[in-house]
Motif scaffolding. Sequence first.
Motif, PDB file in Angstrom:
ATOM      1  N   LEU A   1     -10.693   5.330   6.214  1.00 28.76           N
ATOM      2  CA  LEU A   1      -9.870   6.433   5.729  1.00 28.76           C
ATOM      3  C   LEU A   1     -10.676   7.723   5.615  1.00 28.76           C
TER       4      LEU A   1
ATOM      5  N   ASN B   1     -10.666   9.412   8.879  1.00 28.06           N
ATOM      6  CA  ASN B   1      -9.358   9.565   9.503  1.00 28.06           C
ATOM      7  C   ASN B   1      -8.762  10.910   9.094  1.00 28.06           C
TER       8      ASN B   1
ATOM      9  N   MET C   1      -5.846  12.137   9.654  1.00 33.41           N
ATOM     10  CA  MET C   1      -4.492  11.986   9.140  1.00 33.41           C
ATOM     11  C   MET C   1      -4.507  11.609   7.662  1.00 33.41           C
ATOM     12  N   ALA C   2      -5.417  10.719   7.275  1.00 30.89           N
ATOM     13  CA  ALA C   2      -5.531  10.309   5.880  1.00 30.89           C
ATOM     14  C   ALA C   2      -6.016  11.456   5.008  1.00 30.89           C
TER      15      ALA C   2
ATOM     16  N   ALA D   1      -1.993   5.915   7.589  1.00 32.72           N
ATOM     17  CA  ALA D   1      -3.446   5.775   7.757  1.00 32.72           C
ATOM     18  C   ALA D   1      -3.953   4.518   7.051  1.00 32.72           C
TER      19      ALA D   1
ATOM     20  N   GLU E   1      -3.071   1.473   9.170  1.00 28.41           N
ATOM     21  CA  GLU E   1      -4.003   1.307  10.286  1.00 28.41           C
ATOM     22  C   GLU E   1      -5.364   0.792   9.806  1.00 28.41           C
TER      23      GLU E   1
END
Length: 320
Positions: free
Chosen positions: A36, A39, A41-42, A309, A312
């Motif tokens: 995370l 990431n 997006m996270a 996120a 995933e």
Amino acid sequence: MTTSTKTAKIDRLAELTAQNETTSGASLWREAFRRLKTNKMAIIGAAIIAVFIVMAIVGPWLAPHSATALTWKSEVLVNQGKFVDSPRGGNWFGLDHLGRDTFSRFLIGARQTLLVGVVSMLIGLIVGAVIGAASGAAATLGGRLGQKIDTVIMRVVDMMLALPSLLLAVSIAAVMGQSLTTVMIAVGVVQIPIFARLLRGSMLAQGSKDYVLAAQSLGIRKRRIVVTNILPNSLSPVIVQATLSLATAIIEAAALSYLGLGNPDPAVPEWGVMLSQAQRFFEHAPMMAVYPAVGIIITALGFTLLGEAMREALDPKLRG
């Protein structure tokens, strides 16, 4: 069976499940957190959520004006289509149709939106988890009675899932009457079958793991295995779903408020109520609708990005 024998079997169960717990327990979350952090997006989702939470907590103290005071009513002429809905000195978001400061109402309304979303999600999570755990435990333990219990519970859940979520929420809110509590309960009930189905499926998947079969071969009661191992290892997808459900809860709560099923006092600011009030004046003051709409969209987007996120990051297929 002596106490020492029972203790030895429990210790052996801990050894057998050590590898499973390492991949499904603490190390899984450490690995997920590491993913995370890298990431984008996270990070974006977490930033949006952080801003929203801070705004909801301290918003009433940061609001420059009262959310209910008709301070500038003399400047708003509804009949003549005269609105000050654009930013100006002292009113960053302009005024609404009653001469109230839109920015102050937007800040204070964030708290109501967060409260409804969180409480609704918790209602769905807690009740759904209890139902899902009962059904999953009955199915995992097996036996004729367990199968019957699981079948009955899941048929009820299936009937709830068959109804459109918003229609079900509107029906519940209409029966219970107009109030903020009604909105929380209505949106929470819609979330119950989602959590119930998810936890049951996760428990069934864990029940087929090798460590369960090995523990049973040692003579350890399956009831203990369900409570101490299968159930805790099944919670990861439920936690992820809780994050995603917050986005859905905020949108559905705003929809119920927009339909007039929320707080009976229209003076109390809430983004769905603000959107409903702005609809009548969209031609003359479109920004009255834009501000609460953008707030709802961005907040829901933040929870959705973080939830996806997390999904995933916790997906075993993506862990190397």
